[in-house]
Design a protein around this motif. Structure first.
Motif, short mmCIF file in Angstrom:
data_model
loop_
_atom_site.label_atom_id
_atom_site.label_comp_id
_atom_site.label_asym_id
_atom_site.label_seq_id
_atom_site.Cartn_x
_atom_site.Cartn_y
_atom_site.Cartn_z
N VAL A 1 52.74 46.87 31.40
CA VAL A 1 52.73 46.50 29.98
C VAL A 1 53.77 45.43 29.69
N GLU A 2 54.96 45.56 30.29
CA GLU A 2 56.01 44.56 30.07
C GLU A 2 55.60 43.19 30.58
N ALA A 3 54.69 43.14 31.54
CA ALA A 3 54.19 41.87 32.06
C ALA A 3 52.90 41.45 31.37
N HIS A 4 52.59 42.06 30.22
CA HIS A 4 51.44 41.70 29.39
C HIS A 4 50.10 42.00 30.05
N MET A 5 50.06 42.95 30.97
CA MET A 5 48.79 43.35 31.57
C MET A 5 48.09 44.33 30.63
N ASN A 6 46.77 44.20 30.52
CA ASN A 6 46.00 45.11 29.69
C ASN A 6 44.89 45.83 30.45
N MET A 7 44.82 45.62 31.77
CA MET A 7 43.82 46.32 32.58
C MET A 7 44.35 46.54 33.99
N LEU A 8 44.10 47.74 34.52
CA LEU A 8 44.39 48.06 35.92
C LEU A 8 43.10 48.55 36.57
N ARG A 9 42.84 48.04 37.76
CA ARG A 9 41.66 48.49 38.50
C ARG A 9 42.09 49.50 39.56
N VAL A 10 41.61 50.75 39.43
CA VAL A 10 41.90 51.79 40.43
C VAL A 10 40.96 51.58 41.60
N TRP A 11 41.52 51.11 42.69
CA TRP A 11 40.76 50.65 43.85
C TRP A 11 40.14 51.81 44.62
N ALA A 12 38.98 51.52 45.22
CA ALA A 12 38.13 52.56 45.81
C ALA A 12 38.68 53.24 47.05
N GLY A 13 39.67 52.66 47.70
CA GLY A 13 40.17 53.25 48.94
C GLY A 13 41.27 54.26 48.76
N GLY B 1 34.53 45.59 19.14
CA GLY B 1 33.90 44.38 18.65
C GLY B 1 34.62 43.10 18.99
N VAL B 2 35.77 43.18 19.66
CA VAL B 2 36.57 42.01 20.00
C VAL B 2 36.46 41.75 21.50
N GLN B 3 36.06 40.54 21.86
CA GLN B 3 35.98 40.18 23.28
C GLN B 3 37.39 39.93 23.81
N ILE B 4 37.78 40.70 24.79
CA ILE B 4 39.14 40.60 25.30
C ILE B 4 39.16 39.72 26.55
N TYR B 5 40.35 39.22 26.88
CA TYR B 5 40.58 38.63 28.19
C TYR B 5 41.34 39.67 29.00
N ALA B 6 40.72 40.15 30.08
CA ALA B 6 41.33 41.19 30.90
C ALA B 6 42.40 40.57 31.80
N LYS B 7 43.63 41.01 31.62
CA LYS B 7 44.77 40.50 32.40
C LYS B 7 45.42 41.69 33.09
N GLY B 8 45.54 41.63 34.40
CA GLY B 8 46.13 42.78 35.05
C GLY B 8 46.12 42.69 36.56
N ALA B 9 45.96 43.85 37.19
CA ALA B 9 46.09 43.91 38.64
C ALA B 9 45.33 45.10 39.18
N LEU C 1 43.66 49.35 29.73
CA LEU C 1 42.32 49.73 30.15
C LEU C 1 42.29 50.00 31.65
N VAL C 2 41.36 50.86 32.07
CA VAL C 2 41.22 51.23 33.48
C VAL C 2 39.82 50.89 33.96
N TRP C 3 39.76 50.07 34.98
CA TRP C 3 38.52 49.86 35.76
C TRP C 3 38.59 50.87 36.89
N GLN C 4 37.66 51.81 36.92
CA GLN C 4 37.71 52.92 37.88
C GLN C 4 36.64 52.78 38.94
N ASP C 5 37.06 52.50 40.18
CA ASP C 5 36.13 52.54 41.31
C ASP C 5 35.84 53.98 41.70
N PHE C 6 34.62 54.23 42.15
CA PHE C 6 34.36 55.45 42.90
C PHE C 6 34.91 55.24 44.32
N ALA C 7 35.21 56.34 44.99
CA ALA C 7 36.00 56.29 46.23
C ALA C 7 35.15 55.97 47.46
N PHE C 8 34.61 54.74 47.46
CA PHE C 8 33.83 54.26 48.60
C PHE C 8 34.29 52.84 48.89
#
Length: 860
Positions: free
Chosen positions: A374-386, A341-349, A404-411
């Motif tokens: 985490v030590e750099a205050h990131m709360n999301m990582l995107r697993v890149w498709a390649g 229920g809380v809108q987050i600001y996604a910070k990460g790489a 949190l994980v943003w998960q690409d399919f492998a394309f």
């Protein structure tokens, strides 16, 4: 824990490998159970051929110099793996079922057990299971795996208009980065890259346990559990039974003390599935680490047949809800994640594979990279498709550490043959396999269909590079969403990244969906309409990071710029006589097209480097200040922009790239800057030469903050020229321009090239933030001296600046994986900073080899 009949035998560890020319050795000869393989080469599983040969000195270290090119012969050979194992209590007349499970086979494999071929594979990106009940025996058994060279499987295939970096990969379900990318070399791996195990079960077993939170309140959470129950009885076993098997499941949720907080015994099994809804009173929710505790319960499902325990599933589970909001309350476009229920600001790489040799990556490397995030205050990582759908340990750590994980399919960046039935069947298996494996993860926030394909198909079609139909479109817009609707309907899906169109603009439009900003670095000219020929501007103005402030994306999912790797990483992996600026070896470390981009960026900001020391410093400072410039802008417009994911977090080999952490797990300057620009409470300066100084506060927390923001102006010898305090009150999850100050009013007679600005919080917690009002090439930095005191007992170093401000103080030790509590910082004259050092495995650090320097001062 209940004693169950299902058991697992680990077959990972030391295997043996050998290679042949294609057709040189008969398959049944190499697969024979009694083959004498004592002269074969030892190899670790999980692992790969490159890693095994390098470990035994058969090939030179593949990342040193140009050695990766010297190992290209590996991809042309046929490779065999072999091992043996012992089994006890195998009874052909029993109801036992035995399966051989490979978590990763790379890529075209034929598997033999005791000389019998039990199956083949054609996909690196999924696990594979084989029924071996009738081919194993009591006592000694043998496994052999043959890997075909890839060219046998793509040499007669159609070549498409577009496949970045190599034309062969669209038909191959293999990590795209194996064929080379703009941050890593071509290393076409082969081997058993995942764990191997033998699973023994009786009567039936659990499969595909799926837990999802359906709703939450402070008083109660509702968790829905389903599990497939698969009979493993053979036809003969079923015929022998006179009564049907009565199966039930105990389903319960345990807290961190092991107490049952929800669940019950004897849930029925009907039509091969059990289904339960658990009601958890006063639930402890899973949060990202910056918003709360990533609390994990334990989900336990035990399968019984006629009162006897057959199987048990036991995994951590986080209670949480997550949505992707594409519109706000006014109906305007939005791209925001809402957690509990809380809108987050996604910070990460963005995350790429943690090594080119994926099978060799130790679990510790995953743990340390997530810890650093985490030590750099990131709360999301995107697993890149390649890359790959990552190993379980990655998601374990993200679950545990609250990322949190943003998960690409492998394309990634290619056309794919969606018109071919066999290929689409392979994709369907891959998607199903990975969705079933990952769908209960608390950290998994989003499935995304591909990387940049929808966007680049339009651009390359407009430029004439592609004349074919959109091959692959059916995968991202039909096959994947249809499977997700069946298998994981509660989690959001996004077809591509970037994606979204409005008013005729292209898929990278800032007014809808997510956006990749490659104006900075690559010089892409925007805005651009759908169908327009793309334009690149390779000039100082075209690639400068000052373009970030023109970007009002709803969600920034890719942006970044190069920086050198750290000194130790470069020196370890280059011939000593090549460690100089402009050397062929330094050029080889940079796999990007057109090396002029980095030169233009530095030329416009720091000036061009004249030696290797300046290159390391200038490129790191440009990346760090550039990312700060962009992310502070994105966070200031957080009423609109709801995420900033840097390209990229990590490296897969020791090169020059966009990474914030280099291959030896040594953070670059940008990483230490991130501890400030990703902090939940951020004070920032919005200023351009000659314009007012706007002082901002961003508050990503759920609490109001109030106090004073103090503005200090120093000359470069540390004299205070101005100091003023400004009262502030900032609402939760919002940003505020606290005050605007005229540049001339605070400088007096001083020139802007002669001052440093400092923002300090009073009455609320936020990191100090310091700025120069002009670019480094224009700041009139006087020379400084550094005083250094080492305390080996406390594993710390205290650095003090003398005479003048010290710009970008840098601490270096010649070793990988070292953690500095701070680095690449600015010091006022007379100011001291104590930096603690630690290493995950070493206590005694080589302080005698410590180097401390500043851009405007020699080593101390």
């Amino acid at each position: 824990m209940v004693n169950v009949r299902r058991s697992s035998q680990d077959l990972s560890g030391q295997w043996r490998i050998q290679h042949y020319e294609v057709g040189e050795k008969g398959a049944m000869d190499a697969a024979a159970a009694a083959l004498d393989d004592r002269f074969w080469i030892g190899a670790a599983v999980p692992g790969d051929v490159h890693g095994a040969l390098a470990a035994r000195g058969i090939i030179d270290p593949p990342y040193f110099g140009h050695n990766d090119a010297k190992s290209r012969w590996i991809e042309q050979k046929e490779w065999w793996y072999r091992t043996t194992f012992n089994l006890t209590d195998v009874d052909a007349s029993s109801e036992e079922h035995i399966e051989l499970v490979f978590e990763g086979l790379d890529t075209f494999a034929s598997i033999y057990v005791n000389g019998h071929e039990i199956g083949t594979t054609a996909n690196m990106l999924m696990s594979h299971t084989f029924d071996v009940t009738r081919v194993v025996r009591n006592g000694w058994n043998a496994i052999a795996v043959r890997f075909d060279p890839l060219h046998l499987h793509h040499r007669d295939k159609e070549l498409f208009d577009w496949s970045s970096y190599t034309k062969e990969r669209p038909w191959l379900r293999k990590a795209a980065m194996n064929f080379g990318w703009d941050w890593g070399p071509r290393m076409v791996t082969v081997g058993i890259w995942g764990a191997v195990r033998l699973e023994r079960s009786t009567v039936a077993k659990l499969e595909n346990v799926y837990a999802r939170t359906e709703r939450i309140s402070k008083e109660q959470a509702q968790v829905h559990i389903t599990a497939a129950v698969r009979s493993v009885l053979s036809y003969r076993d079923r015929q022998k039974r006179t009564q049907p098997v009565v199966m039930t499941c105990d389903i319960r949720l345990l807290n961190d003390r092991g107490d049952t907080v929800a669940g019950a015994d004897s849930w029925p099994v009907a039509d091969g599935e059990t289904d339960a809804v658990l009601h958890v009173s006063e639930p402890r929710l899973w949060w990202t680490h910056d918003l709360g505790e990533p609390y994990l319960y334990t989900l336990e499902v035990t399968l019984y047949a006629d009162g006897q325990a057959l199987d048990q599933y036991r995994q951590p589970f986080g209670i949480r809800t997550l949505e992707l909001a594409l519109n706000n309350e006014q109906g305007e476009n939005r791209f925001a994640f809402i957690l509990n229920g809380v809108q987050i600001y996604a910070k990460g790489a963005n995350w790429i594979p943690a090594d080119q040799l994926i099978g060799t990556i130790p679990n510790s490397r995953y743990r340390e990279l997530v810890e650093l995030s985490v030590e750099a205050h990131m709360n999301m990582l995107r697993v890149w498709a390649g890359g790959i759908y990552e190993k379980d340990v990655f998601y374990d750590e993200c679950d545990r550490q609250g990322v949190l994980v943003w998960q690409d399919f492998a394309f990634a960046n290619a056309l794919f043959p969606d018109f071919n039935r066999d290929f689409m069947d392979l994709v369907r298996q891959e998607v199903t396999n990975n969705v079933l494996r990952l769908r209960s993860r608390a950290s998994l926030a989003l499935w995304c269909g591909n990387n940049e394909i929808d966007w680049l198909y339009d651009m390359k079609t407009a430029s004439g590079d592609i004349t074919s139909p959109f091959y692959g479109e059916l995968i991202y817009h039909e096959l994947i969403p249809e499977l997700l609707e069946q298998l994981d309907p509660s989690r959001p899906y996004w077809p591509s990244s970037p994606y979204g169109e409005s008013h005729g603009q292209d898929a990278n439009d800032p007014d809808t969906g997510d956006r990749h900003n490659w104006q900075v670095w690559h010089g892409s000219v925007y805005p651009r309409k759908y169908g327009e020929v793309p334009i690149l501007d390779y000039s100082i103005e075209g690639v400068t990071f000052k373009n970030y402030k023109k970007d009002e994306a709803l969600f920034s999912s890719e942006f970044g710029m190069h920086a050198s790797a750290n000194r130790y990483t470069l020196e370890k992996n280059m011939p000593a006589d090549q460690f100089y600026w402009g050397s062929p070896e330094m050029a080889y470390r940079n796999k990007d097209t057109n090396h002029q981009k980095g030169m233009l960026l530095m030329e416009g900001y720091t000036g061009l480097p004249q030696n290797i020391e300046e290159y390391m410093n200038f490129s790191m400072l440009t990346q760090a200040e550039g990312l700060r410039y962009g992310i502070e802008h994105f966070r200031r417009i957080n009423h609109r922009n709801r995420g900033a994911l840097v390209w990229q977090l990590n490296d897969s080999w020791p090169g020059t790239s966009w990474s914030m952490i280099d291959y030896e797990l040594l953070p670059k300057a940008s990483y230490y800057y991130a501890k400030t620009f990703f902090h939940p409470v951020l004070m920032s300066l919005d200023h351009e030469p000659g314009e007012p100084l706007d002082l901002w506060i961003v508050n990503d927390t759920q609490d109001e903050i109030s106090g004073q923001l103090r503005l200090n102006i120093y000359d470069l010898h540390g004299e205070v020229l101005h100091s003023s305090a400004h009262g502030v009150k900032v609402q939760p999850q919002s940003s505020l321009c606290a005050v605007s100050v005229d540049e001339a009013d605070i400088l007096g007679v001083r020139r802007p090239e002669e001052v440093m600005v400092e923002l300090v919080s009073e009455g609320f917690a936020a990191p100090v933030n310091r700025y120069f009002l002009r670019d480094p090439k224009d700041v009139l930095l006087p020379p400084t001296q550094l005083s250094v005191h080492v305390n080996e007992e406390e594993q710390s170093v205290t650095v003090t600046a003398c005479d003048a401000i010290a710009r970008m103080v840098k601490l270096e030790l010649p070793m990988g994986r070292i953690r500095f509590s701070d680095n690449y910082f600015n010091l006022l004259p007379g100011e001291s900073r104590t930096v603690t050092l630690r290493h995950p495995e070493m206590q005694a650090l080589p302080f005698t080899q410590l180097r401390v320097s500043a851009m405007n001062g020699g080593e101390a």
